[in-house]
Design a protein around this motif. Structure first.
Motif, PDB file in Angstrom:
ATOM      1  N   GLY A  11      40.157  47.553  32.311  1.00 35.00           N
ATOM      2  CA  GLY A  11      39.781  45.975  31.863  1.00 35.00           C
ATOM      3  C   GLY A  11      38.568  45.880  31.444  1.00 35.00           C
ATOM      4  O   GLY A  11      38.200  47.040  30.873  1.00 35.00           O
ATOM      5  N   GLY A  12      37.769  45.009  31.927  1.00 33.22           N
ATOM      6  CA  GLY A  12      36.335  44.707  31.622  1.00 33.22           C
ATOM      7  C   GLY A  12      35.308  45.671  31.988  1.00 33.22           C
ATOM      8  O   GLY A  12      34.601  46.432  31.249  1.00 33.22           O
ATOM      9  N   TRP A  13      35.710  46.556  33.197  1.00 31.43           N
ATOM     10  CA  TRP A  13      34.817  47.567  33.580  1.00 31.43           C
ATOM     11  C   TRP A  13      34.943  48.656  32.679  1.00 31.43           C
ATOM     12  O   TRP A  13      33.848  49.286  32.402  1.00 31.43           O
ATOM     13  N   VAL A  53      31.906  50.546  30.512  1.00 31.42           N
ATOM     14  CA  VAL A  53      31.611  52.016  30.550  1.00 31.42           C
ATOM     15  C   VAL A  53      31.614  52.728  29.174  1.00 31.42           C
ATOM     16  O   VAL A  53      30.550  53.102  28.672  1.00 31.42           O
ATOM     17  N   LYS A  54      32.357  52.242  28.294  1.00 33.50           N
ATOM     18  CA  LYS A  54      32.251  52.685  26.883  1.00 33.50           C
ATOM     19  C   LYS A  54      31.238  52.154  26.210  1.00 33.50           C
ATOM     20  O   LYS A  54      30.675  53.086  25.450  1.00 33.50           O
ATOM     21  N   ILE A  55      30.648  50.859  26.364  1.00 32.51           N
ATOM     22  CA  ILE A  55      29.813  50.261  25.640  1.00 32.51           C
ATOM     23  C   ILE A  55      28.209  51.093  26.099  1.00 32.51           C
ATOM     24  O   ILE A  55      27.431  51.337  25.349  1.00 32.51           O
ATOM     25  N   LYS A 111      32.830  42.200  22.213  1.00 34.02           N
ATOM     26  CA  LYS A 111      34.171  41.867  21.953  1.00 34.02           C
ATOM     27  C   LYS A 111      34.848  42.659  23.356  1.00 34.02           C
ATOM     28  O   LYS A 111      34.618  43.952  23.686  1.00 34.02           O
ATOM     29  N   ASN A 112      35.864  42.023  23.727  1.00 30.32           N
ATOM     30  CA  ASN A 112      36.539  42.421  24.922  1.00 30.32           C
ATOM     31  C   ASN A 112      36.026  42.498  26.362  1.00 30.32           C
ATOM     32  O   ASN A 112      36.549  42.945  27.209  1.00 30.32           O
ATOM     33  N   ASP A 113      34.874  42.024  26.341  1.00 31.42           N
ATOM     34  CA  ASP A 113      34.040  41.976  27.643  1.00 31.42           C
ATOM     35  C   ASP A 113      34.657  40.807  28.450  1.00 31.42           C
ATOM     36  O   ASP A 113      35.058  39.794  27.882  1.00 31.42           O
ATOM     37  N   THR A 114      34.693  40.873  29.662  1.00 34.14           N
ATOM     38  CA  THR A 114      35.193  39.949  30.485  1.00 34.14           C
ATOM     39  C   THR A 114      33.924  39.171  31.362  1.00 34.14           C
ATOM     40  O   THR A 114      32.724  39.893  31.252  1.00 34.14           O
ATOM     41  N   LYS A 115      34.039  37.924  31.751  1.00 27.45           N
ATOM     42  CA  LYS A 115      33.000  37.237  32.369  1.00 27.45           C
ATOM     43  C   LYS A 115      32.505  37.830  33.641  1.00 27.45           C
ATOM     44  O   LYS A 115      33.497  38.294  34.412  1.00 27.45           O
ATOM     45  N   ILE A 116      31.162  38.205  33.794  1.00 30.05           N
ATOM     46  CA  ILE A 116      30.610  38.812  34.984  1.00 30.05           C
ATOM     47  C   ILE A 116      30.567  37.871  35.987  1.00 30.05           C
ATOM     48  O   ILE A 116      29.842  36.714  35.822  1.00 30.05           O
ATOM     49  N   THR A 117      31.236  37.938  37.096  1.00 30.62           N
ATOM     50  CA  THR A 117      31.461  37.019  38.191  1.00 30.62           C
ATOM     51  C   THR A 117      30.603  37.491  39.426  1.00 30.62           C
ATOM     52  O   THR A 117      30.198  36.866  40.262  1.00 30.62           O
ATOM     53  N   SER A 118      30.264  38.762  39.621  1.00 30.58           N
ATOM     54  CA  SER A 118      29.605  39.495  40.406  1.00 30.58           C
ATOM     55  C   SER A 118      29.185  40.760  39.827  1.00 30.58           C
ATOM     56  O   SER A 118      29.763  41.673  39.253  1.00 30.58           O
TER      57      SER A 118
END
Length: 273
Positions: free
Chosen positions: A13-15, A19-21, A74-81
């Motif tokens: 997922g976002g994590w 890592v790829k970025i 693109k494809n990043d998820t919102k950082i909640t913590s």
């Protein structure tokens, strides 16, 4: 055991995108490093020390801002913590940037010796190849064996031969951490004539059909006369003698005391001739 480890990994997922970025930022930094090596060997003058540092600082600041969520892809998820790993990576990234920034203003950055292009000392243009090659700041010497040998003979000093290379990581470590020792510098300045022979330099030798480049000529000298192909490789010679070292050779060793003892032994052997 291995399948159980795989099952314990979080779902992609976002994590994984993060890592790829981050790896992309690191790959970009490495590209700059590998570009700097031919830049030095061919003397293009694109990536000087400060230019290299500025580019790396920009890359790692951008990486830190990405990890903070300021820069998004693109494809990043919102950082909640923020996980401990992310917080630690952010801290290390910005500390590293601060370390490089102080290097821009003359600070010592020994941890990057051999990665960042070396500082260049001012050389007399009367010395052959001094318009292209340099010794570390504060040192004077030569880049052509015959020229150095002739001057050492006139001065009555032994010859300190430094077989080095633009892409030699350990050579820069020695210059940064051993040559810079006050006792080492004093001995090299006062007791020896230094000649740095770059084995990977691409300066063309006009009219030389055998070697064609300065680096090939220097490497052939190291191989033919001293049966070595590693750098750094240090030899002390009597300028009026042949190629028999005064006291063997030296190579990479981070302890200045060992290097000082070797230099002093060479002086004693030279004075006893």
């Amino acid at each position: 055991i291995f399948p159980s480890w795989l099952e314990s990994l979080p779902q992609s997922g976002g994590w994984l995108n993060s890592v790829k970025i981050v790896l992309g930022f690191l790959e970009l930094a490495l590209c700059i490093k590998f570009l700097s090596m031919p830049d030095q060997a061919y003397h293009w003058g694109i990536l000087g020390r400060n230019v290299f540092l500025i580019i790396w600082i920009i890359i790692f600041i951008a990486m830190g801002l990405y990890l903070l969520g300021v820069i998004k892809f693109k494809n990043d998820t919102k950082i909640t913590s923020f996980s401990y790993i992310r917080v630690g990576t952010i801290a290390v990234t910005f500390i590293f940037c601060a370390y490089m920034i102080q290097g821009l203003f003359g600070g010592k950055i020994s941890l990057l010796a051999g990665i960042v292009p070396p500082e260049k000392g001012k050389m007399s243009l009367s010395v052959k190849y001094a318009d292209k090659l340099h010794l570390p700041p504060g040192f004077t010497g030569y880049f052509d064996y015959e020229e150095a040998k002739s001057n050492a003979s006139i001065l009555g000093k032994p010859l300190f031969i430094d077989f080095t290379g633009h892409g030699c990581f350990n050579c820069r470590l020695m210059e940064e951490n051993v040559w810079s020792d006050p006792k080492v510098k004093k001995i090299l300045d006062e007791e020896y004539v230094i000649v740095a022979l770059y084995v990977d330099d691409r300066t063309p030798l006009v009219g030389d059909d055998k070697y064609k480049t300065l680096g090939k000529k220097n490497f052939a000298l190291q191989m033919d006369k001293f049966c070595s192909n590693a750098q750094p490789y240090y030899v002390l010679l009597d300028p009026n003698g042949g190629y028999e070292p005064l006291n063997g050779s030296a190579s990479y060793h981070p302890d200045p005391k060992i290097f000082i003892n070797w230099l002093n032994e060479g002086i004693n052997k030279f004075q006893s001739l």
